[in-house]
Design an enzyme around this catalytic site. Structure first.
Site, short mmCIF file in Angstrom:
data_model
loop_
_atom_site.label_atom_id
_atom_site.label_comp_id
_atom_site.label_asym_id
_atom_site.label_seq_id
_atom_site.Cartn_x
_atom_site.Cartn_y
_atom_site.Cartn_z
N THR A 11 0.82 -1.22 0.00
CA THR A 11 0.00 0.00 0.00
C THR A 11 0.86 1.27 0.00
O THR A 11 0.67 2.17 -0.82
CB THR A 11 -0.91 -0.01 1.24
N CYS A 140 0.05 7.53 9.46
CA CYS A 140 -0.91 8.40 8.76
C CYS A 140 -1.63 9.34 9.72
O CYS A 140 -1.73 10.55 9.47
CB CYS A 140 -1.93 7.54 8.03
N HIS A 220 -9.61 7.77 7.74
CA HIS A 220 -9.80 8.00 9.18
C HIS A 220 -10.51 9.35 9.34
O HIS A 220 -10.43 10.22 8.46
CB HIS A 220 -8.46 8.14 9.91
N GLN A 301 -5.53 7.36 4.81
CA GLN A 301 -4.44 6.60 5.42
C GLN A 301 -3.47 6.03 4.40
O GLN A 301 -2.29 5.85 4.70
CB GLN A 301 -5.02 5.45 6.28
N1 NAI Z 1 -1.77 1.23 5.10
C1 NAI Z 1 -1.83 2.27 5.87
O1 NAI Z 1 -2.90 2.81 6.11
C2 NAI Z 1 -0.60 2.85 6.46
C3 NAI Z 1 0.49 2.08 6.78
N2 NAI Z 1 1.57 2.64 7.38
C4 NAI Z 1 2.73 1.84 7.75
O2 NAI Z 1 3.45 1.50 6.57
C5 NAI Z 1 4.07 0.22 6.71
C6 NAI Z 1 3.62 -0.65 5.55
O3 NAI Z 1 2.21 -0.77 5.59
P1 NAI Z 1 1.38 -1.15 4.30
O4 NAI Z 1 1.98 -0.57 3.08
O5 NAI Z 1 -0.03 -0.83 4.63
O6 NAI Z 1 1.55 -2.71 4.30
P2 NAI Z 1 1.22 -3.70 3.10
O7 NAI Z 1 1.00 -5.03 3.72
O8 NAI Z 1 0.19 -3.14 2.20
O9 NAI Z 1 2.58 -3.71 2.27
C7 NAI Z 1 3.75 -4.29 2.77
C8 NAI Z 1 4.47 -4.98 1.63
O10 NAI Z 1 5.69 -5.51 2.10
C9 NAI Z 1 5.82 -6.85 1.63
N3 NAI Z 1 6.71 -7.60 2.53
C10 NAI Z 1 6.39 -8.42 3.56
N4 NAI Z 1 7.50 -8.88 4.15
C11 NAI Z 1 8.55 -8.34 3.48
C12 NAI Z 1 9.96 -8.44 3.60
N5 NAI Z 1 10.54 -9.20 4.54
N6 NAI Z 1 10.74 -7.77 2.72
C13 NAI Z 1 10.19 -6.99 1.76
N7 NAI Z 1 8.85 -6.87 1.60
C14 NAI Z 1 8.04 -7.52 2.45
C15 NAI Z 1 4.41 -7.36 1.55
O11 NAI Z 1 4.32 -8.45 0.66
C16 NAI Z 1 3.68 -6.13 1.03
O12 NAI Z 1 3.76 -6.04 -0.38
C17 NAI Z 1 3.65 -0.27 8.11
O13 NAI Z 1 4.67 0.13 9.02
C18 NAI Z 1 2.37 0.51 8.38
O14 NAI Z 1 2.12 0.67 9.75
C19 NAI Z 1 1.67 3.99 7.60
C20 NAI Z 1 0.63 4.80 7.26
C21 NAI Z 1 -0.61 4.29 6.74
O1 X15 Z 2 -0.68 3.79 10.99
C1 X15 Z 2 -1.87 3.67 10.78
O2 X15 Z 2 -2.84 3.93 11.66
P1 X15 Z 2 -2.63 4.39 13.19
O3 X15 Z 2 -1.97 5.74 13.14
O4 X15 Z 2 -4.01 4.46 13.71
O5 X15 Z 2 -1.78 3.37 13.90
C2 X15 Z 2 -2.29 3.09 9.49
O6 X15 Z 2 -3.59 3.50 9.13
C3 X15 Z 2 -2.22 1.60 9.62
O7 X15 Z 2 -3.06 1.25 10.65
P2 X15 Z 2 -3.36 -0.27 11.00
O8 X15 Z 2 -2.52 -0.55 12.23
O9 X15 Z 2 -4.83 -0.29 11.30
O10 X15 Z 2 -2.98 -1.10 9.81
#
Ligand code: NAI
Ligand code: X15
Length: 337
Positions: A11, A140, A220, A301
């Site tokens: 994401t 976020c 959110h 987010q």
């Molecule tokens: N989705 C959201 O709303 C938000 C997420 N975050 C933070 O961003 C970070 C990533 O979250 P998302 O993008 O939502 O997660 P996601 O699950 O959508 O993407 C993570 C990616 O990393 C890959 N992955 C898993 N293990 C791995 C490894 N060992 N090496 C390389 N790639 C690997 C997964 O296959 C996936 O493609 C987390 O720390 C999350 O808390 C921050 C703000 C908002």
């Molecule tokens: O960092 C986030 O939210 P948060 O600030 O509420 O912890 C992202 O929306 C990811 O939240 P999640 O912990 O519900 O995947």
């Protein structure tokens, strides 16, 4: 030209990768994935060099007909900065690799604050990341709160902030998430982690936060009360916030009554993936009662941390100051609804 690698192409990672390709001073070294899913296919379609995050899985990619450029350590080796956008906790596991290859790394909000030299928000504390090796772009929600609280603190002083965060249950693609039909205090304990997280950017700010989760994927929503150290009018506050490039004041005339219409507006405006990089503050909600400011804002987010990651790349490499970087990022992405 800064060469940037992205480890974790989900994401956040896929959005940051796209944003990096739009910067005049950056080039994308490639992206690392653990498996050949639809996002890996998308990377290939975009001609992004694809690296495997797990060496033993080379065959998996070959079987899916996906050619690899190499392994993640090779990606990190050729990057000036790596953006780690792996799921929460995996960034911490990756830290030793970045250290051994002497490559500065940006982590995301799911990692613990004590993993890094500093937490980061471009408007809040850009210069704190200068020359740092490990920087965490706050989550976020914390990004949204930092953008809002910085101008209020600068202009009026903040005596105390109280925020209730109505958190989306999961992202649109997160089929594993709930609640499906419920409203959860989450976390049940007070304060939620968001207030302490804001304190990683502003150590002295007095803030209490409460969180809940609802069965929605769009955005959110924050219900905000800030006790200011002075008594501006609501119109003053509106004018102040309107000056902020990453705050969008939703005018009454637009008749946008919720997150659904905000997303629809972003799609209509031609935003990639319907992304809303700005905090969306409902103009009509901005109210003052004595020293108390009240407002509602929505936070997308999936995308509000994207410009912050781009700015953090320039901050750690000391290639631009905050104003220059924010201006370049805003212009290249098209920020400003
Ligand atoms: N989705 C959201 O709303 C938000 C997420 N975050 C933070 O961003 C970070 C990533 O979250 P998302 O993008 O939502 O997660 P996601 O699950 O959508 O993407 C993570 C990616 O990393 C890959 N992955 C898993 N293990 C791995 C490894 N060992 N090496 C390389 N790639 C690997 C997964 O296959 C996936 O493609 C987390 O720390 C999350 O808390 C921050 C703000 C908002
Ligand atoms: O960092 C986030 O939210 P948060 O600030 O509420 O912890 C992202 O929306 C990811 O939240 P999640 O912990 O519900 O995947």
């Amino acid at each position: 030209m800064l060469t940037v690698g992205i480890n974790g192409y989900g994401t956040i990672g896929k959005r940051v990768a796209d944003a990096v390709t739009q910067q005049p001073d950056m080039e994308l070294a490639g992206v690392a994935k653990t498996r050949p899913n639809f996002e890996a296919q998308t990377a290939v379609r975009k001609d992004y060099p694809l690296y495997t995050a797990v060496e033993e899985r080379v065959e998996l990619f070959e079987e899916a007909g996906i050619g690899l450029a190499g392994t993640v350590s090779e990606l990190v080796e050729q990057s000036d900065v790596v953006v780690d956008a792996c799921p929460s906790g995996i960034g911490a596991d990756n830290k030793s690799m970045y250290e051994s290859l002497d490559t500065p790394a940006l982590y995301q909000g799911g990692e613990d604050a004590d993993l890094v030299d500093t937490s980061f928000n471009a408007r809040g504390n850009y210069s704190a990341a200068a020359g740092a090796s490990h920087v965490r772009v706050v989550s976020c929600n914390t990004t949204g709160l930092s953008r809002l609280l910085t101008p209020l603190q600068e202009q009026y002083g903040v005596e105390k902030a109280r925020v209730t965060l109505v958190r989306r249950g999961g992202d649109p693609g997160q089929t594993s998430r709930g609640p499906i039909n419920d409203i959860l205090p989450n976390p049940i304990t007070v304060p939620s982690h968001h207030g302490p997280d804001v304190n990683t950017v502003f150590p002295d700010l007095d803030i209490d936060t409460l969180g809940m989760k609802v069965p929605a994927t769009l955005m959110h929503l924050h219900s905000v009360n800030v006790t200011l150290e002075s008594s501006p009018t609501a119109a003053d506050v509106r004018d102040l916030l309107r000056e902020e490039s990453r705050l969008f004041l939703v005018p009454e005339s637009m008749a946008i009554d919720g997150a659904g219409k905000l997303k629809e507006f972003a799609h209509d405006a031609g935003r990639p993936r319907g992304d809303v990089w700005e905090n969306c503050v409902w103009e009509e909600s901005i109210s003052m009662e004595d020293n108390d400011l009240y407002l509602f804002e929505a936070i997308h987010q999936e995308s509000d941390v994207v410009p912050e990651n781009v700015d953090a790349i320039r901050a750690v490499t000391e290639t631009a100051d905050a104003n220059e970087s924010i201006a370049t990022t805003n212009e290249t992405l098209g920020i400003g609804l």
